[in-house]
Design an enzyme around this catalytic site. Sequence first.
Site, PDB file in Angstrom:
ATOM      1  N   LYS A  97       0.165  -1.405  -6.085  1.00 49.80           N
ATOM      2  CA  LYS A  97      -0.047  -1.631  -5.088  1.00 49.80           C
ATOM      3  C   LYS A  97       1.477  -3.197  -5.447  1.00 49.80           C
ATOM      4  O   LYS A  97       2.375  -3.823  -4.350  1.00 49.80           O
ATOM      5  CB  LYS A  97      -0.748  -3.084  -4.789  1.00 49.80           C
ATOM      6  N   GLU A 143      -2.825 -12.516  -5.327  1.00 46.36           N
ATOM      7  CA  GLU A 143      -2.789 -12.920  -4.022  1.00 46.36           C
ATOM      8  C   GLU A 143      -3.522 -14.091  -3.279  1.00 46.36           C
ATOM      9  O   GLU A 143      -4.406 -14.509  -3.792  1.00 46.36           O
ATOM     10  CB  GLU A 143      -3.389 -11.390  -2.878  1.00 46.36           C
ATOM     11  N   HIS A 167     -16.199  -5.199  -1.081  1.00 43.57           N
ATOM     12  CA  HIS A 167     -14.794  -5.275  -0.892  1.00 43.57           C
ATOM     13  C   HIS A 167     -14.804  -3.703  -0.333  1.00 43.57           C
ATOM     14  O   HIS A 167     -13.581  -3.435  -0.781  1.00 43.57           O
ATOM     15  CB  HIS A 167     -14.042  -5.957  -1.922  1.00 43.57           C
ATOM     16  N   GLU A 184      -2.850  -0.921   5.724  1.00 44.53           N
ATOM     17  CA  GLU A 184      -3.879  -1.362   5.351  1.00 44.53           C
ATOM     18  C   GLU A 184      -3.208  -3.368   5.223  1.00 44.53           C
ATOM     19  O   GLU A 184      -2.408  -3.346   4.554  1.00 44.53           O
ATOM     20  CB  GLU A 184      -4.848  -1.532   4.414  1.00 44.53           C
ATOM     21  N   GLU A 220      -1.709  -2.644   1.515  1.00 39.54           N
ATOM     22  CA  GLU A 220      -1.412  -1.469   0.988  1.00 39.54           C
ATOM     23  C   GLU A 220      -1.257  -0.243   1.616  1.00 39.54           C
ATOM     24  O   GLU A 220      -1.866  -0.486   2.583  1.00 39.54           O
ATOM     25  CB  GLU A 220      -3.084  -1.032   0.036  1.00 39.54           C
ATOM     26  N   ASN A 258      -2.789   3.455   1.733  1.00 34.97           N
ATOM     27  CA  ASN A 258      -3.793   4.552   1.210  1.00 34.97           C
ATOM     28  C   ASN A 258      -3.304   5.789   1.417  1.00 34.97           C
ATOM     29  O   ASN A 258      -3.100   6.309   2.555  1.00 34.97           O
ATOM     30  CB  ASN A 258      -5.338   5.187   1.634  1.00 34.97           C
ATOM     31  N   ARG A 299      -3.679   9.110   1.899  1.00 34.13           N
ATOM     32  CA  ARG A 299      -5.015   9.811   1.882  1.00 34.13           C
ATOM     33  C   ARG A 299      -5.412   9.890   3.146  1.00 34.13           C
ATOM     34  O   ARG A 299      -5.102   8.851   4.185  1.00 34.13           O
ATOM     35  CB  ARG A 299      -6.409  10.182   1.045  1.00 34.13           C
TER      36      ARG A 299
END
Length: 663
Positions: free
Chosen positions: A116, A200, A235, A275, A293, A295, A297
Amino acid sequence: MFRKILVANRGEIACRVIRTARRMGIATVAVYSDADVGALHVEMADEAVRLGRAPAEDSYLSIERVVAAAERTGAEAIHPGYGFLSENADFAAAVGQAGIVFIGPLPSAIRAMGLKDAAKSLMEQSGVPVVPGYHGTEQGEGLLADQAALIGYPVLIKARAGGGGKGMRRVDHEEDFPEALQAAKREAKGAFGDDAILLERYLLQPRHIEVQVFGDRHGNVVHLFERDCSLQRRHQKVIEEAPAPGMTPEMRRAMGDAAVRVARAIGYQGAGTVEFIADVSSGLSPDRFYFMEMNTRLQVEHPITEAITGVDLVEWQLRVAAGEPLPMKQSELEIYGWAFEARLYAEDAAKGFLPATGTLKQLEFTDVSARIDSGVRAGDVISPYYDPLIAKIIVHGPTRAAALSRLNRALRTSYVAGVTTNLEFLERLASVEEFIAGHPDTGIIDRNFQELTENRPPEDGVIALAAVLSLETTTSPDQTDPWSALGYWQLWGEMQRIVTLEHDAGHASLRVAAKGFDFFAVHDGRRVIPVKIVGRGEGTFKAEVDGRQVEVKAGTVSRHLTLHLDGRTHAFRLPDPLSDEAEDSASEDHLIAPMPGLVKIIRTEKGAVVSKGAPLVVMEAMKMELSLVAPRDGTIDLVDVYEGQHVGEGTVLVTLKAEDTGS
């Protein structure tokens, strides 16, 4: 197009991929561990290959074994699903080196987004906004603490590798930072083999909005609009919807363009999700969303995108991996209606969403308008080795209100027995006013946690019905035996029994008197409630309770009775009158493992004086870390386990010295 593919996964995503491949005429190969010998995905596939023992590192996470299974069966391509090896660049490279097609992005793209911190730096260079924070490589505890102070509390600690909420901690106060940092690092190391983290700024009123992107080998990239995934616990997403409520054309265009820029920046191929987190303290705004981030997939929540676009994303994956161009251009993609997905888990919401294990005695989804993606059936076991997802319940409607109404109906008519689930939690969550009004944010569950998880006592009629159904003799009469037709008839007066039931909100002792076959008078200490059984099916009863006819599903497992009626599930425990159960206070002398797992850290020793709530043992189970605390003030008499030990549910971990009662 491929003739045969191997699905390198398990559960509902393996079944999902197999269904599309079957429709396209593609043969499939399943892989399985010792825990999944009789699993649904194994049954559905044309072939199946054993990988190894139940732990994922010995089976689904073994690159060598998965590639060897594909070579052995002649599979031309491997679909990784999500989780396990799906975002492992080394796996994607090994598949290519074996001359097999990886149904996903290039290893370089996975690596670019896999860490990340590096991904955020790349996004900054590409002009994509990122959340303010620290994304550096220096990982000294002192420097990280200084950076957290500069960012300002609350801050979010995140593992730089992986996702799914693993290695993530919110920290509100400076003094809590060191312990949270170590916990996040441990969890990240165990989940991803990498304990590096980033920091963050924690947005106080954020929404989690993600954009589905798709690229092919010919340089084409499109987005298939957004999904709102703000309803989360630990989360991890619980209920998702598409499109995002309150989304304006201007913001949709800005987010979609940003997501496409992300994909183009890394030469992305296949299905991926970008995202974003949006600060909605002043409403949705095109200048107040940030990259989190990507993903690399397919996402768990991909069915809601399929519902609103009419696109089979798995089919697109297969076609793109086979070298075909994207089936549609951006201008051809449209949004049709609204969709929701609710994730049904084996977990105890009231206990901090603690994962649950056990056998699915019954599993029914009776709403034919809902799409159910599941990898389990009645009779299957939810084991401690893998994610406890039971099913995804997906609904679609012409408007948000219509789709939400269908979601509520689908949840009310679903039934699970044998394992603790979050079904009732989902029903309550779907009825929260903020959510109904179309104002979701990531704090809704925390703000409403007590209301969403409180134990609501069953109504008197439900308890009376449970007392009747707990009797062993509530079975259909044997038609070949004339005596069985007499039911509860006795020569000397009516049959009466005392039934004791325990439930989460208390207990009840009732006197059940038989007035005739399947007709009872239940005395609860205040009044008499008439109960009549008027029909039976497989695990289903029709009953008239206090003058109202209801249909109830019922199942008994190990002296636990589960009833489902009127959209609610009620669990009762039937105490064994012959057992010599320990006093309640005795349980306070022991710290007990709430589920099977691994003892990671022991924070106490014999002779230590502890206060109630002090952390004593850290366990790892079902992909999460559990901190177990002292049940009362006292002195440690014995530490019954050691670090690295695998323990079963109910194992005594720590024993406290018995309290002096003064007798």
